[in-house]
Design an enzyme around this catalytic site. Structure first.
Site, short mmCIF file in Angstrom:
data_model
loop_
_atom_site.label_atom_id
_atom_site.label_comp_id
_atom_site.label_asym_id
_atom_site.label_seq_id
_atom_site.Cartn_x
_atom_site.Cartn_y
_atom_site.Cartn_z
N TYR A 99 0.84 -1.20 0.00
CA TYR A 99 0.00 0.00 0.00
C TYR A 99 0.87 1.25 0.00
O TYR A 99 0.63 2.19 -0.77
CB TYR A 99 -0.93 0.00 1.21
CG TYR A 99 -1.78 1.25 1.31
CD1 TYR A 99 -2.85 1.45 0.45
CD2 TYR A 99 -1.47 2.25 2.24
CE1 TYR A 99 -3.62 2.60 0.52
CE2 TYR A 99 -2.23 3.40 2.32
CZ TYR A 99 -3.30 3.57 1.45
OH TYR A 99 -4.03 4.74 1.52
N GLU A 137 -11.61 5.49 4.23
CA GLU A 137 -11.07 6.44 5.22
C GLU A 137 -12.10 6.71 6.31
O GLU A 137 -11.74 6.86 7.48
CB GLU A 137 -10.63 7.74 4.55
CG GLU A 137 -9.41 7.61 3.64
CD GLU A 137 -8.14 7.19 4.36
OE1 GLU A 137 -8.09 7.29 5.61
OE2 GLU A 137 -7.21 6.73 3.69
N TRP A 194 -5.11 1.65 10.23
CA TRP A 194 -5.32 1.51 8.79
C TRP A 194 -5.07 0.08 8.31
O TRP A 194 -5.73 -0.40 7.39
CB TRP A 194 -4.43 2.50 8.04
CG TRP A 194 -4.58 2.41 6.56
CD1 TRP A 194 -3.64 2.06 5.64
CD2 TRP A 194 -5.76 2.69 5.80
NE1 TRP A 194 -4.15 2.08 4.37
CE2 TRP A 194 -5.46 2.47 4.44
CE3 TRP A 194 -7.06 3.09 6.14
CZ2 TRP A 194 -6.40 2.64 3.42
CZ3 TRP A 194 -8.00 3.26 5.11
CH2 TRP A 194 -7.66 3.03 3.78
#
Length: 201
Positions: A22, A44, A52
């Site tokens: 990522y 998000e 995350w």
């Protein structure tokens, strides 16, 4: 002041292959596709209050649950779909976030109906040139631009998009590039621009 790490390094994610990919291939890379922008905005929002990496690990399940983050499909979700998603152990089962994701799909379609796009809206808040951060202490959690973006998104019916979430979405979509000076991504980009050999990372 926090001292800058010794290059080359990764800003984050070096200990997890999924997180590394990522960092290297998505974070800070410009995105303009409407489905992809809607997905990042949705993820998000789901990330708020969570790590995350948790969202990254659940991303395939999120994509399946929200029909590939196709705004037209998600906009048709009703209460039965919300209840189905609340029972889906593969995603984050938070009613407010699920309902916001459905509402945001409808907001995307409303933007399109008015002759605008999510791409146009998000990228209209791209900041001008600025120094690349040296440490994460130099990376803000929100900015006046993200606050203005959040305000406009809310005016169009988007939910769960405060200034901090809006700024995280700007980072995720490449509207801002907060890779630190000396990061392997920055060094590779510089090497590619000059035609030099790509430094190891």
């Amino acid at each position: 002041m926090t001292s800058a790490p010794t290059p080359p390094f990764r800003c984050f994610g070096g200990s997890d292959p999924l997180y590394t990919a990522y960092h290297d291939d998505e974070w800070g890379v410009p995105v303009h596709d409407e489905h992809a922008l809607y997905e990042r905005l949705a993820l998000e929002a789901f990330q708020s209050g969570l790590a995350w990496i948790t969202i990254l690990r659940k991303r395939p399940a999120f994509r399946e649950a929200f029909t590939g983050f196709d705004p037209e499909a998600v906009a048709r979700f009703g209460e039965d779909d919300v209840e189905r998603l609340l029972a889906d152990v593969g995603i984050v089962r938070n009613r407010a976030k699920i309902e916001a994701t459905v509402a945001n799909a409808r907001a995307v379609l409303a933007l399109h109906a008015s002759g605008r796009t999510l791409d146009e809206l998000l990228w209209s808040y791209a900041p001008g040139p600025r120094p690349r951060p040296r440490t994460f202490a130099d990376v803000p959690s929100s900015t006046p631009d993200s606050a203005a973006l959040a305000k406009e998104l809310k005016s169009h019916g988007f939910r769960f998009v405060g200034p901090t979430t809006a700024y995280a979405a700007m980072q995720a979509c490449g509207v801002v590039d907060d890779h630190l000076e000396g990061c392997v991504v920055v060094r590779r980009g510089a090497a590619a621009a000059t035609g030099a050999d790509t430094p190891p990372g």
